[in-house]
Write a protein that holds these residues in place. Structure first.
Motif, PDB file in Angstrom:
ATOM      1  N   MET A  45       0.826  -1.209   0.000  1.00 47.23           N
ATOM      2  CA  MET A  45       0.000   0.000   0.000  1.00 47.23           C
ATOM      3  C   MET A  45       0.859   1.258   0.000  1.00 47.23           C
ATOM      4  O   MET A  45       0.460   2.295  -0.537  1.00 47.23           O
ATOM      5  CB  MET A  45      -0.954   0.003   1.191  1.00 47.23           C
ATOM      6  N   HIS A  46       2.053   1.184   0.580  1.00 48.57           N
ATOM      7  CA  HIS A  46       2.954   2.332   0.566  1.00 48.57           C
ATOM      8  C   HIS A  46       3.461   2.598  -0.850  1.00 48.57           C
ATOM      9  O   HIS A  46       3.415   3.734  -1.337  1.00 48.57           O
ATOM     10  CB  HIS A  46       4.153   2.075   1.489  1.00 48.57           C
ATOM     11  N   VAL A  47       3.936   1.541  -1.497  1.00 48.67           N
ATOM     12  CA  VAL A  47       4.483   1.695  -2.841  1.00 48.67           C
ATOM     13  C   VAL A  47       3.400   2.154  -3.817  1.00 48.67           C
ATOM     14  O   VAL A  47       3.629   3.038  -4.650  1.00 48.67           O
ATOM     15  CB  VAL A  47       5.118   0.375  -3.321  1.00 48.67           C
ATOM     16  N   ASN A  48       2.219   1.567  -3.715  1.00 52.36           N
ATOM     17  CA  ASN A  48       1.126   1.922  -4.630  1.00 52.36           C
ATOM     18  C   ASN A  48       0.721   3.378  -4.496  1.00 52.36           C
ATOM     19  O   ASN A  48       0.174   3.967  -5.435  1.00 52.36           O
ATOM     20  CB  ASN A  48      -0.091   1.033  -4.370  1.00 52.36           C
ATOM     21  N   THR A  49       0.963   3.969  -3.320  1.00 53.12           N
ATOM     22  CA  THR A  49       0.574   5.355  -3.087  1.00 53.12           C
ATOM     23  C   THR A  49       1.734   6.311  -3.328  1.00 53.12           C
ATOM     24  O   THR A  49       1.604   7.514  -3.139  1.00 53.12           O
ATOM     25  CB  THR A  49       0.040   5.505  -1.641  1.00 53.12           C
ATOM     26  N   GLY A  50       2.887   5.768  -3.755  1.00 50.23           N
ATOM     27  CA  GLY A  50       4.009   6.618  -4.120  1.00 50.23           C
ATOM     28  C   GLY A  50       5.088   6.776  -3.073  1.00 50.23           C
ATOM     29  O   GLY A  50       6.039   7.539  -3.263  1.00 50.23           O
TER      30      GLY A  50
END
Length: 258
Positions: A45-50
């Motif tokens: 979820m961190h990576v997907n949100t940038g």
């Protein structure tokens, strides 16, 4: 084989039955289930949100928990989390990690599988001895379809289930509209996509819609329950874990007035 089981955040907090079903299924096939107790979020979820730097501790912990050489394979009831480990973890490790993290990620990445991949490609099983006498339709989730490219593997497993009535889902490869924070940031678009998906599911007359990701099933299940359709969402693992002697029983629910 000794198979490490990653529960995922949603599995741990909201859908533990899917995690338990995965463990039951693997054990029934004669393999040892290993559950590292210190496992945490994979950081997807961190990576997907940038935010690519922030999940470094999570990526490191995943590599440490599942990097034990005695663990032959790692499985998770989530195409999106498997996709994160295989595709996002190497990016995070390369950009923000050290040599030890890069090596650890490479080791674990090579033995990480989504459930249907593990069953078909690693264990060589399509008929897992399941029994599920209900009408079912299958939604291929975006990460499993487009990132992992699991293809027909979930359908091959479902077709081998005893007494199942498997019906094709119209426009099956269309996204359900969840996409994590996409459903929050773009609620109107997400809701319209969900409405299309729910309509297609209802057109099949299925008792249950199944998929390999609890996140998509949560989104779809919300749409189905709000209109009191009576159609359930059920993780693929729960169908495959159901047998004649230990069948899955649908809990009672309120349905729409006829």
């Amino acid at each position: 084989m000794r198979i490490g089981l990653f529960a995922t955040c949603l599995g741990d907090t909201l859908f533990p039955d899917a995690v338990r079903a995965t463990a039951v299924l693997i054990a029934r096939l004669g393999h040892e289930v290993v559950f590292p107790p210190a496992q945490t979020c994979c950081g997807q979820m961190h990576v997907n949100t940038g935010y690519q730097r922030e999940p470094v501790p999570l990526v490191r912990n995943f590599a440490e928990q599942f990097g034990d050489p005695s663990i032959d394979a790692v499985v998770m009831p989530s195409g999106s989390c498997a996709g994160s480990v295989r595709h996002q973890h190497p990016i995070v490790a390369e950009r923000y990690g050290d040599a030890a993290l890069r090596d650890g990620v490479a080791t674990v990445r090579a033995k990480t599988y989504e459930l249907s991949e593990l069953l078909v490609d690693v264990l060589g099983a399509t008929d897992v001895g399941a029994h599920f006498p209900h009408r079912v339709t299958y939604h291929p989730t975006c990460h499993s379809l487009r990132m992992l490219r699991v293809g027909e593997k979930p359908l091959r497993l479902l077709r081998a289930v005893d007494s199942i009535d498997l019906v094709e889902l119209p426009e099956a490869d269309a996204c359900c509209g969840f996409g994590g924070t996409f459903a929050v940031k773009n609620a109107d678009t997400s809701g319209a996509m969900l409405q299309d998906k729910v309509g297609n599911i209802l057109s099949t007359g299925a008792d249950a819609c199944t998929a390999g990701d609890s996140s998509c099933l949560m989104h779809i299940g919300g749409g189905l329950s709000r209109i009191r359709s009576g159609t359930r969402t059920l993780h693929l693992a729960q169908i495959l874990a159901s047998t004649r002697t230990s069948p899955f029983v649908f809990p009672k629910t309120e349905t729409a007035a006829r």
